[in-house]
Design a protein around this motif. Structure first.
Motif, PDB file in Angstrom:
ATOM      1  N   CYS A   1      10.814  14.752   0.008  1.00 31.99           N
ATOM      2  CA  CYS A   1      11.077  16.032   0.399  1.00 31.99           C
ATOM      3  C   CYS A   1      12.638  16.256   0.599  1.00 31.99           C
ATOM      4  CB  CYS A   1      10.321  16.312   1.822  1.00 31.99           C
ATOM      5  SG  CYS A   1      10.939  14.987   3.124  1.00 31.99           S
ATOM      6  N   GLY A   2      13.315  15.391   0.574  1.00 31.87           N
ATOM      7  CA  GLY A   2      14.917  15.515   0.696  1.00 31.87           C
ATOM      8  C   GLY A   2      15.416  15.426   1.954  1.00 31.87           C
ATOM      9  N   CYS A   3      14.761  15.320   3.074  1.00 28.61           N
ATOM     10  CA  CYS A   3      15.380  15.288   4.212  1.00 28.61           C
ATOM     11  C   CYS A   3      16.060  13.886   4.556  1.00 28.61           C
ATOM     12  CB  CYS A   3      14.228  15.434   5.373  1.00 28.61           C
ATOM     13  SG  CYS A   3      13.048  13.845   5.587  1.00 28.61           S
ATOM     14  N   ARG A   4      16.957  13.910   5.412  1.00 31.20           N
ATOM     15  CA  ARG A   4      17.651  12.845   5.889  1.00 31.20           C
ATOM     16  C   ARG A   4      16.869  11.859   6.588  1.00 31.20           C
ATOM     17  NH1 ARG A   4      22.198  11.614   2.753  1.00 31.20           N
ATOM     18  NH2 ARG A   4      23.230  13.600   2.465  1.00 31.20           N
ATOM     19  N   ILE A   5      16.580  10.644   6.411  1.00 35.81           N
ATOM     20  CA  ILE A   5      15.613   9.671   7.178  1.00 35.81           C
ATOM     21  C   ILE A   5      16.458   9.102   8.346  1.00 35.81           C
ATOM     22  CG2 ILE A   5      14.382   7.638   6.883  1.00 35.81           C
ATOM     23  CD1 ILE A   5      14.379   8.196   3.640  1.00 35.81           C
ATOM     24  N   VAL A   6      16.060   9.515   9.472  1.00 34.11           N
ATOM     25  CA  VAL A   6      16.701   9.116  10.950  1.00 34.11           C
ATOM     26  C   VAL A   6      15.525   8.269  11.607  1.00 34.11           C
ATOM     27  CG1 VAL A   6      17.676   9.783  12.873  1.00 34.11           C
ATOM     28  CG2 VAL A   6      18.168  11.294  10.813  1.00 34.11           C
ATOM     29  N   GLY A   7      15.547   6.901  11.377  1.00 32.18           N
ATOM     30  CA  GLY A   7      14.576   6.108  11.883  1.00 32.18           C
ATOM     31  C   GLY A   7      14.065   5.159  10.903  1.00 32.18           C
ATOM     32  N   HIS A   8      12.975   4.662  10.866  1.00 26.85           N
ATOM     33  CA  HIS A   8      12.468   3.654   9.986  1.00 26.85           C
ATOM     34  C   HIS A   8      12.215   4.087   8.726  1.00 26.85           C
ATOM     35  CE1 HIS A   8      12.856   0.476  12.925  1.00 26.85           C
ATOM     36  NE2 HIS A   8      12.241   1.131  13.754  1.00 26.85           N
ATOM     37  N   GLY A   9      11.508   5.245   8.585  1.00 27.98           N
ATOM     38  CA  GLY A   9      11.076   5.670   7.189  1.00 27.98           C
ATOM     39  C   GLY A   9      10.215   4.653   6.629  1.00 27.98           C
ATOM     40  N   ALA A  10      10.085   4.899   5.092  1.00 20.93           N
ATOM     41  CA  ALA A  10       9.361   3.828   4.286  1.00 20.93           C
ATOM     42  C   ALA A  10      10.128   3.778   3.154  1.00 20.93           C
ATOM     43  CB  ALA A  10       7.762   4.647   4.319  1.00 20.93           C
ATOM     44  N   GLU A  11       9.957   2.342   2.699  1.00 30.72           N
ATOM     45  CA  GLU A  11      10.551   2.037   1.398  1.00 30.72           C
ATOM     46  C   GLU A  11       9.670   1.360   0.621  1.00 30.72           C
ATOM     47  OE1 GLU A  11      14.360  -0.611  -0.210  1.00 30.72           O
ATOM     48  OE2 GLU A  11      13.767  -0.510   2.165  1.00 30.72           O
ATOM     49  N   HIS A  12       9.613   1.646  -0.666  1.00 27.29           N
ATOM     50  CA  HIS A  12       8.570   1.021  -1.699  1.00 27.29           C
ATOM     51  C   HIS A  12       9.194   0.999  -2.954  1.00 27.29           C
ATOM     52  CE1 HIS A  12       4.983   0.082  -3.840  1.00 27.29           C
ATOM     53  NE2 HIS A  12       5.371   0.992  -4.686  1.00 27.29           N
ATOM     54  N   ASP A  13       9.630  -0.239  -3.494  1.00 24.59           N
ATOM     55  CA  ASP A  13      10.217  -0.550  -4.708  1.00 24.59           C
ATOM     56  C   ASP A  13      11.389   0.112  -4.892  1.00 24.59           C
ATOM     57  OD1 ASP A  13       9.761  -2.132  -6.782  1.00 24.59           O
ATOM     58  OD2 ASP A  13       8.831  -0.440  -8.165  1.00 24.59           O
TER      59      ASP A  13
ATOM     60  N   CYS B   1       8.567   9.444   5.374  1.00 21.74           N
ATOM     61  CA  CYS B   1       7.133   8.940   6.033  1.00 21.74           C
ATOM     62  C   CYS B   1       6.176   8.690   4.852  1.00 21.74           C
ATOM     63  CB  CYS B   1       6.421  10.372   6.987  1.00 21.74           C
ATOM     64  SG  CYS B   1       6.147  11.720   5.594  1.00 21.74           S
ATOM     65  N   ALA B   2       4.914   8.204   5.558  1.00 25.99           N
ATOM     66  CA  ALA B   2       3.847   7.750   4.387  1.00 25.99           C
ATOM     67  C   ALA B   2       3.240   8.751   3.523  1.00 25.99           C
ATOM     68  CB  ALA B   2       2.798   6.999   5.011  1.00 25.99           C
ATOM     69  N   HIS B   3       3.205   9.900   4.256  1.00 29.85           N
ATOM     70  CA  HIS B   3       2.575  11.279   3.639  1.00 29.85           C
ATOM     71  C   HIS B   3       3.580  11.557   2.432  1.00 29.85           C
ATOM     72  CE1 HIS B   3       1.235  15.499   3.352  1.00 29.85           C
ATOM     73  NE2 HIS B   3       2.304  15.822   3.111  1.00 29.85           N
ATOM     74  N   CYS B   4       5.017  11.522   2.592  1.00 33.21           N
ATOM     75  CA  CYS B   4       5.967  11.812   1.234  1.00 33.21           C
ATOM     76  C   CYS B   4       5.749  10.766   0.354  1.00 33.21           C
ATOM     77  CB  CYS B   4       7.148  11.948   1.877  1.00 33.21           C
ATOM     78  SG  CYS B   4       7.556  13.504   2.599  1.00 33.21           S
TER      79      CYS B   4
ATOM     80  N   GLY C   1       3.339   9.357  -5.166  1.00 31.64           N
ATOM     81  CA  GLY C   1       2.555   8.271  -5.972  1.00 31.64           C
ATOM     82  C   GLY C   1       2.570   6.905  -5.369  1.00 31.64           C
ATOM     83  N   VAL C   2       2.998   6.520  -4.392  1.00 34.58           N
ATOM     84  CA  VAL C   2       3.002   5.363  -3.629  1.00 34.58           C
ATOM     85  C   VAL C   2       1.555   5.134  -2.999  1.00 34.58           C
ATOM     86  CG1 VAL C   2       3.772   3.821  -1.770  1.00 34.58           C
ATOM     87  CG2 VAL C   2       5.362   5.200  -3.030  1.00 34.58           C
ATOM     88  N   GLU C   3       0.959   4.093  -3.292  1.00 29.77           N
ATOM     89  CA  GLU C   3      -0.421   3.859  -2.927  1.00 29.77           C
ATOM     90  C   GLU C   3      -0.344   2.670  -1.758  1.00 29.77           C
ATOM     91  OE1 GLU C   3      -3.201   2.884  -6.134  1.00 29.77           O
ATOM     92  OE2 GLU C   3      -2.686   4.882  -7.206  1.00 29.77           O
ATOM     93  N   GLY C   4      -1.370   2.739  -0.717  1.00 31.35           N
ATOM     94  CA  GLY C   4      -1.633   1.714   0.287  1.00 31.35           C
ATOM     95  C   GLY C   4      -0.546   1.738   1.308  1.00 31.35           C
ATOM     96  N   ILE C   5       0.159   3.015   1.526  1.00 31.09           N
ATOM     97  CA  ILE C   5       0.858   3.027   2.539  1.00 31.09           C
ATOM     98  C   ILE C   5       0.361   4.112   3.735  1.00 31.09           C
ATOM     99  CG2 ILE C   5       2.259   4.810   1.419  1.00 31.09           C
ATOM    100  CD1 ILE C   5       4.984   3.476   2.847  1.00 31.09           C
ATOM    101  N   GLU C   6       0.550   3.747   5.041  1.00 35.59           N
ATOM    102  CA  GLU C   6      -0.015   4.653   5.877  1.00 35.59           C
ATOM    103  C   GLU C   6       0.873   4.488   6.999  1.00 35.59           C
ATOM    104  OE1 GLU C   6      -3.852   3.426   7.331  1.00 35.59           O
ATOM    105  OE2 GLU C   6      -4.590   3.298   5.372  1.00 35.59           O
ATOM    106  N   ASP C   7       1.042   6.003   7.932  1.00 33.74           N
ATOM    107  CA  ASP C   7       1.714   5.989   9.075  1.00 33.74           C
ATOM    108  C   ASP C   7       1.232   5.068  10.089  1.00 33.74           C
ATOM    109  OD1 ASP C   7       4.119   7.600   8.326  1.00 33.74           O
ATOM    110  OD2 ASP C   7       2.731   9.313   8.261  1.00 33.74           O
ATOM    111  N   ARG C   8      -0.082   5.316  10.161  1.00 35.43           N
ATOM    112  CA  ARG C   8      -0.839   4.392  11.239  1.00 35.43           C
ATOM    113  C   ARG C   8      -1.932   3.533  10.562  1.00 35.43           C
ATOM    114  NH1 ARG C   8      -1.613   8.043  16.586  1.00 35.43           N
ATOM    115  NH2 ARG C   8      -1.059   9.588  15.419  1.00 35.43           N
ATOM    116  N   VAL C   9      -2.379   2.500  11.208  1.00 33.93           N
ATOM    117  CA  VAL C   9      -3.493   1.855  10.618  1.00 33.93           C
ATOM    118  C   VAL C   9      -4.405   1.546  11.807  1.00 33.93           C
ATOM    119  CG1 VAL C   9      -2.487   0.482   8.622  1.00 33.93           C
ATOM    120  CG2 VAL C   9      -2.096  -0.328  10.948  1.00 33.93           C
TER     121      VAL C   9
END
Length: 78
Positions: A44-56, A62-65, A70-78
Motif C-alpha cells: 500500500c506504500g504507507c510508512r511502517i511505524v511499528g512492527h509491521g510484517a516482514e517476509h523474505d 500488516c498481514a492484510h497487505c 501473495g504472502v501465505e500463512g501470515i496473520e495479524d492475530r492467531v
C-alpha cells in the motif's frame, strides 16, 4: 540551530537519529524522522511505524497487505 534534514526547519529542539549502520540524520519532529527512515509497505506504500510484517526481505504494514502481495500463512492475530 540544527536544521531538519527533511523539511529544513531551523529548530532549537531538533534531535539526531543514529542508525545501527552509523547513518545519522537531524530532525525537528518524529514525523520528519519517520518520513526519512521508516520502511515503506510494499503493497500500500504507507510508512511502517511499528512492527509491521516482514517476509523474505519484503516489508508490509500488516498481514492484510502481505496476503494481498501473495504472502501465505501470515496473520495479524492467531
Amino acid at each position: 540551530m540544527p536544521r531538519c534534514d527533511v523539511c529544513g526547519n531551523d529548530y532549537d529542539k531538533a534531535f539526531q537519529l543514529i542508525q545501527a549502520d552509523g547513518t545519522r540524520g537531524t530532525y525537528d519532529s518524529f514525523e520528519c524522522a519517520i518520513h526519512a527512515v521508516a520502511p515503506t509497505c510494499e503493497h500500500c506504500g504507507c510508512r511502517i511505524v511499528g512492527h509491521g510484517a516482514e517476509h523474505d526481505g519484503r516489508f508490509f504494514c500488516c498481514a492484510h497487505c502481505a496476503t494481498h502481495a501473495g504472502v501465505e500463512g501470515i496473520e495479524d492475530r492467531v
